[in-house]
Design a protein around this motif. Sequence first.
Motif, PDB file in Angstrom:
ATOM      1  N   ALA A   1       5.170   3.983  13.099  1.00  0.00           N
ATOM      2  CA  ALA A   1       5.456   2.571  12.772  1.00  0.00           C
ATOM      3  C   ALA A   1       5.513   2.326  11.402  1.00  0.00           C
ATOM      4  N   LEU A   2       6.213   1.084  10.792  1.00  0.00           N
ATOM      5  CA  LEU A   2       6.597   0.645   9.844  1.00  0.00           C
ATOM      6  C   LEU A   2       5.940  -0.573   9.631  1.00  0.00           C
ATOM      7  N   PRO A   3       5.120  -0.977   8.308  1.00  0.00           N
ATOM      8  CA  PRO A   3       4.302  -2.113   8.131  1.00  0.00           C
ATOM      9  C   PRO A   3       5.369  -3.467   8.112  1.00  0.00           C
ATOM     10  N   VAL A   4       5.125  -4.580   8.698  1.00  0.00           N
ATOM     11  CA  VAL A   4       5.828  -5.650   8.788  1.00  0.00           C
ATOM     12  C   VAL A   4       6.045  -6.278   7.533  1.00  0.00           C
ATOM     13  N   THR A   5       7.391  -6.573   6.905  1.00  0.00           N
ATOM     14  CA  THR A   5       7.615  -6.958   5.857  1.00  0.00           C
ATOM     15  C   THR A   5       8.072  -8.429   5.803  1.00  0.00           C
ATOM     16  N   ASP A   6       8.704  -8.936   6.893  1.00  0.00           N
ATOM     17  CA  ASP A   6       9.208 -10.030   6.898  1.00  0.00           C
ATOM     18  C   ASP A   6       7.989 -11.284   7.056  1.00  0.00           C
ATOM     19  N   THR A   7       8.026 -12.345   6.642  1.00  0.00           N
ATOM     20  CA  THR A   7       7.355 -13.492   6.851  1.00  0.00           C
ATOM     21  C   THR A   7       7.460 -13.859   8.391  1.00  0.00           C
ATOM     22  N   LEU A   8       6.074 -14.010   9.196  1.00  0.00           N
ATOM     23  CA  LEU A   8       6.102 -14.297  10.475  1.00  0.00           C
ATOM     24  C   LEU A   8       5.500 -15.737  10.931  1.00  0.00           C
TER      25      LEU A   8
ATOM     26  N   ILE B   1       1.973 -16.782  10.461  1.00  0.00           N
ATOM     27  CA  ILE B   1       1.150 -15.797  10.575  1.00  0.00           C
ATOM     28  C   ILE B   1       1.022 -14.624   9.597  1.00  0.00           C
ATOM     29  N   SER B   2      -0.130 -14.184   9.151  1.00  0.00           N
ATOM     30  CA  SER B   2      -0.224 -13.177   8.211  1.00  0.00           C
ATOM     31  C   SER B   2       0.033 -11.797   8.745  1.00  0.00           C
ATOM     32  N   ARG B   3       0.720 -11.285   7.628  1.00  0.00           N
ATOM     33  CA  ARG B   3       1.600  -9.800   8.019  1.00  0.00           C
ATOM     34  C   ARG B   3       0.604  -8.661   7.697  1.00  0.00           C
ATOM     35  N   GLU B   4      -0.500  -9.028   7.181  1.00  0.00           N
ATOM     36  CA  GLU B   4      -1.246  -7.904   6.788  1.00  0.00           C
ATOM     37  C   GLU B   4      -1.788  -7.179   8.194  1.00  0.00           C
ATOM     38  N   GLU B   5      -1.898  -5.753   8.127  1.00  0.00           N
ATOM     39  CA  GLU B   5      -2.348  -5.183   9.015  1.00  0.00           C
ATOM     40  C   GLU B   5      -1.408  -5.182  10.265  1.00  0.00           C
ATOM     41  N   LEU B   6      -0.048  -5.648  10.186  1.00  0.00           N
ATOM     42  CA  LEU B   6       0.623  -5.671  11.280  1.00  0.00           C
ATOM     43  C   LEU B   6       1.891  -4.594  11.304  1.00  0.00           C
ATOM     44  N   TYR B   7       2.044  -4.112  12.094  1.00  0.00           N
ATOM     45  CA  TYR B   7       3.116  -3.039  12.158  1.00  0.00           C
ATOM     46  C   TYR B   7       4.358  -3.012  13.297  1.00  0.00           C
ATOM     47  N   ALA B   8       5.476  -2.613  12.981  1.00  0.00           N
ATOM     48  CA  ALA B   8       6.740  -2.658  13.921  1.00  0.00           C
ATOM     49  C   ALA B   8       6.643  -1.303  14.683  1.00  0.00           C
ATOM     50  N   ALA B   9       6.257  -1.130  15.928  1.00  0.00           N
ATOM     51  CA  ALA B   9       6.255   0.146  16.496  1.00  0.00           C
ATOM     52  C   ALA B   9       7.499   0.988  16.984  1.00  0.00           C
ATOM     53  N   GLN B  10       7.593   2.215  16.748  1.00  0.00           N
ATOM     54  CA  GLN B  10       8.784   3.063  16.920  1.00  0.00           C
ATOM     55  C   GLN B  10       8.387   3.890  18.147  1.00  0.00           C
ATOM     56  N   THR B  11       9.492   4.771  18.436  1.00  0.00           N
ATOM     57  CA  THR B  11       9.245   6.019  19.158  1.00  0.00           C
ATOM     58  C   THR B  11       9.612   7.045  18.274  1.00  0.00           C
TER      59      THR B  11
END
Length: 394
Positions: free
Chosen positions: A134-141, A153-163
């Motif tokens: 996974a990669l940390p979310v960098t865009d503002t949500l 939404i705070s992007r702290e501790e948020l990740y974009a999942a991959q395979t």
Amino acid sequence: MDIGIVIVAAGRGERAGSAEGPKQYRRIGGSAVIAHTLKAFLDWSKAGPIVVVIHPDDKLLFEEAVSGLATERVSTVTGGATRQQSVLAGLQAVAALDATHVMIHDGARPFVDRVLLDRIAARLEAGDEAVLPALPVTDTLKRGTQGRVIETISREELYAAQTPQSFRLATILEAHERAAAQSRVDFTDDCAIAEWAAVAVAIVEGSPDNVKLTVRRDITMADERLSAAALPDVRTGNGYDVHQLEPGDGVTLCGVFIPHDQRLKGHSDADVGLHALTDALLATCGAGDIGDHFPPSDPQWKGAPSKIFLARAAEIVRENGGTIMNADVSLIAEAPKIGPHRQTMRESMAEILGIATERCSVKATTNEQIGFVGRREGIAAIATATVVYSGRGS
């Protein structure tokens, strides 16, 4: 640890435009998306049995898409109505092939590379039951409704999942089967099922290149990317070696023994030609030198034929996605004469490297009686290797 691979490719991909067929069979860089994805795992040395989950209507499409690949380790199963059902079918198939662990990967992620796969495998080897790249979310949500923003939404501790999301096989298979038995069909990925089953999921750094092709523009951009990278990745490595001469009955050069009144002094058979060529090959993929892999302090290499070293270097090159195109050795010696043995040397090198004889060259020169070579105190060799790399993780 035997890592089975499940590639999920049974979807219809409507968001990419259904009129052009399923996205996994669209062509990028001259080949189908699924062919690029499958090749990434076929080229990965740690991959065990590979199961591709396909739609029941796509058997001929799949066979045509992968016709240029070595698919002896690949089998297919028919997917279900949902991704979750398709994954379960793939897990059951790979379990029957005696895998202990499994990587579950989207067929429409063709840019997965060896570095990421190695990173995930290391966590499985360390004992993690579930691993998520996974990669940390960098865009503002933003959360919004009816065209208006409700909150940020705070992007702290948020990740974009991959395979590939990867697991101990028994763990994820049991979780999938339990979810199916309870008619749970609301999970968006396999790690979500693991979380529901109270399995701890480890996060490893994903890859920005490991994108999923979802809409038509993704496929167009992937094709442009591969077309731009169409220039071959040609690398040249150089190697140099020298060994002292001492009284003896002959020397081994480029794999050929030549009777002589001296011999080369060394821990192995002291074949300067093959030693230099081994270093040249290793240089093309930054894999160190012959001493890193076959240290002279190790007694197992005492008197060993140098063809072992060269064969291993060629194997390392291929593990890194390389194809050996040319091998050239220049021998620098006052004696013995090399000319009568040149063809045999070329054939020896070709056999060890697994390439055609015309791709192997042996040349020889004296040192005009100058220096240690001129005084017949030693023999030197300079080698050059040319290798083309596929670019996957190299």
